[in-house]
Scaffold this motif. Structure first.
Motif, PDB file in Angstrom:
ATOM      1  N   CYS A 100      -6.685   6.730   0.059  1.00 51.75           N
ATOM      2  CA  CYS A 100      -5.351   6.126  -0.090  1.00 51.75           C
ATOM      3  C   CYS A 100      -4.942   5.384   1.183  1.00 51.75           C
ATOM      4  CB  CYS A 100      -4.307   7.187  -0.426  1.00 51.75           C
ATOM      5  SG  CYS A 100      -4.506   7.861  -2.077  1.00 51.75           S
ATOM      6  N   LEU A 104      -4.130   1.376   1.568  1.00 50.73           N
ATOM      7  CA  LEU A 104      -2.880   0.882   2.147  1.00 50.73           C
ATOM      8  C   LEU A 104      -3.141   0.019   3.374  1.00 50.73           C
ATOM      9  CD1 LEU A 104      -0.575   4.002   1.767  1.00 50.73           C
ATOM     10  CD2 LEU A 104      -0.383   1.814   0.585  1.00 50.73           C
ATOM     11  N   SER A 107      -4.346  -3.347   2.328  1.00 45.08           N
ATOM     12  CA  SER A 107      -3.315  -4.158   1.693  1.00 45.08           C
ATOM     13  C   SER A 107      -2.461  -4.945   2.692  1.00 45.08           C
ATOM     14  CB  SER A 107      -2.398  -3.275   0.841  1.00 45.08           C
ATOM     15  OG  SER A 107      -1.576  -2.477   1.668  1.00 45.08           O
ATOM     16  N   LEU A 129       6.781   1.080  -1.487  1.00 47.31           N
ATOM     17  CA  LEU A 129       6.185   2.383  -1.791  1.00 47.31           C
ATOM     18  C   LEU A 129       7.300   3.385  -2.063  1.00 47.31           C
ATOM     19  CD1 LEU A 129       3.457   2.789   1.009  1.00 47.31           C
ATOM     20  CD2 LEU A 129       3.094   2.165  -1.377  1.00 47.31           C
ATOM     21  N   TYR A 137       3.315   7.556   5.552  1.00 48.03           N
ATOM     22  CA  TYR A 137       2.569   6.436   6.115  1.00 48.03           C
ATOM     23  C   TYR A 137       3.282   5.862   7.346  1.00 48.03           C
ATOM     24  CZ  TYR A 137      -0.683   2.506   5.860  1.00 48.03           C
ATOM     25  OH  TYR A 137      -1.658   1.589   6.139  1.00 48.03           O
ATOM     26  N   ASN A 141       3.992   0.524   5.749  1.00 49.18           N
ATOM     27  CA  ASN A 141       4.015  -0.366   4.595  1.00 49.18           C
ATOM     28  C   ASN A 141       4.974  -1.535   4.861  1.00 49.18           C
ATOM     29  OD1 ASN A 141       5.772   2.021   4.356  1.00 49.18           O
ATOM     30  ND2 ASN A 141       6.633   0.939   2.606  1.00 49.18           N
ATOM     31  N   LEU A 175       2.482  -1.918  -4.666  1.00 40.46           N
ATOM     32  CA  LEU A 175       1.085  -1.514  -4.535  1.00 40.46           C
ATOM     33  C   LEU A 175       0.326  -1.847  -5.820  1.00 40.46           C
ATOM     34  CD1 LEU A 175      -1.090  -0.197  -2.826  1.00 40.46           C
ATOM     35  CD2 LEU A 175      -0.335   2.023  -3.688  1.00 40.46           C
TER      36      LEU A 175
END
Length: 184
Positions: A100, A104, A107, A129, A137, A141, A175
């Motif tokens: 995961c 991320l 991305s 997210l 995270y 993001n 996402l």
């Protein structure tokens, strides 16, 4: 600082997306573990893995402190539990189930190489997210915001995103949309 520069390891993701690599990302990423441990040892000795000397004394001291603290924690765990297995688990845990995180991380810049000269709001991507994932995270993001103003603490990035969004400076994607386009 120099996203998409040849030395930029973040934007030029080196992840392998083969079935065997994805399996390791789901289980234990031994390649990353080896890389991180060897970098920590080399850096604490004042060297880059290439053998070149590090000229920044605070970076060497920081690497030494990190290595010493981790050795102390592993020793305490082994002493307190009388279990080598638990100490090894402490060592292996950060490299377990990283798929995961890899997705991320990928991305944030994937497919934006042609915008490298257009500034951080173009060469990096903000992902919507769920709050819990965003927290876990460390709000990375909000990556375009992070590149635009890297000194802003992670906990203020969502508010900075709202300001940029309200003024029409930025867009964000989900996402799900990124993954749909990534498969293509």
């Amino acid at each position: 600082k120099n996203t998409f520069d040849p030395k930029d390891l973040e934007a030029k993701s080196e992840e392998n997306w083969s079935i065997s690599a994805i399996t390791f990302y789901l289980l234990i990423d031994f390649r990353l573990m080896h890389k991180k441990i060897s970098y920590a040892i080399f850096n604490s000795l004042g060297k880059y893995p290439s053998g070149e000397c590090i000229k920044c004394i605070p970076a060497i001291n920081s690497a030494r402190r990190i290595l010493i603290v981790n050795i102390i924690i592993m020793t305490i765990i082994m002493w307190a539990t009388n279990s080598i297995a638990l100490s090894l688990l402490y060592l292996i845990a950060p490299f377990t189930g990283t798929l995961c995180n890899k997705i991320l991380a990928k991305s944030q810049h994937h497919g934006l190489e042609n915008k490298k000269d257009d500034g951080p709001l173009q060469f990096s991507r903000t992902m919507k997210l769920p709050y819990v994932l965003s927290f876990l995270y460390a709000n990375m993001n909000y990556h375009a915001e992070h590149h635009l103003a890297p000194s802003i603490p992670f906990y203020n990035l969502p508010e900075f995103h709202k300001i940029l969004l309200r003024n029409g400076y930025i867009e964000s994607t989900t996402l799900r949309d990124f993954l749909r386009n990534f498969k293509k």
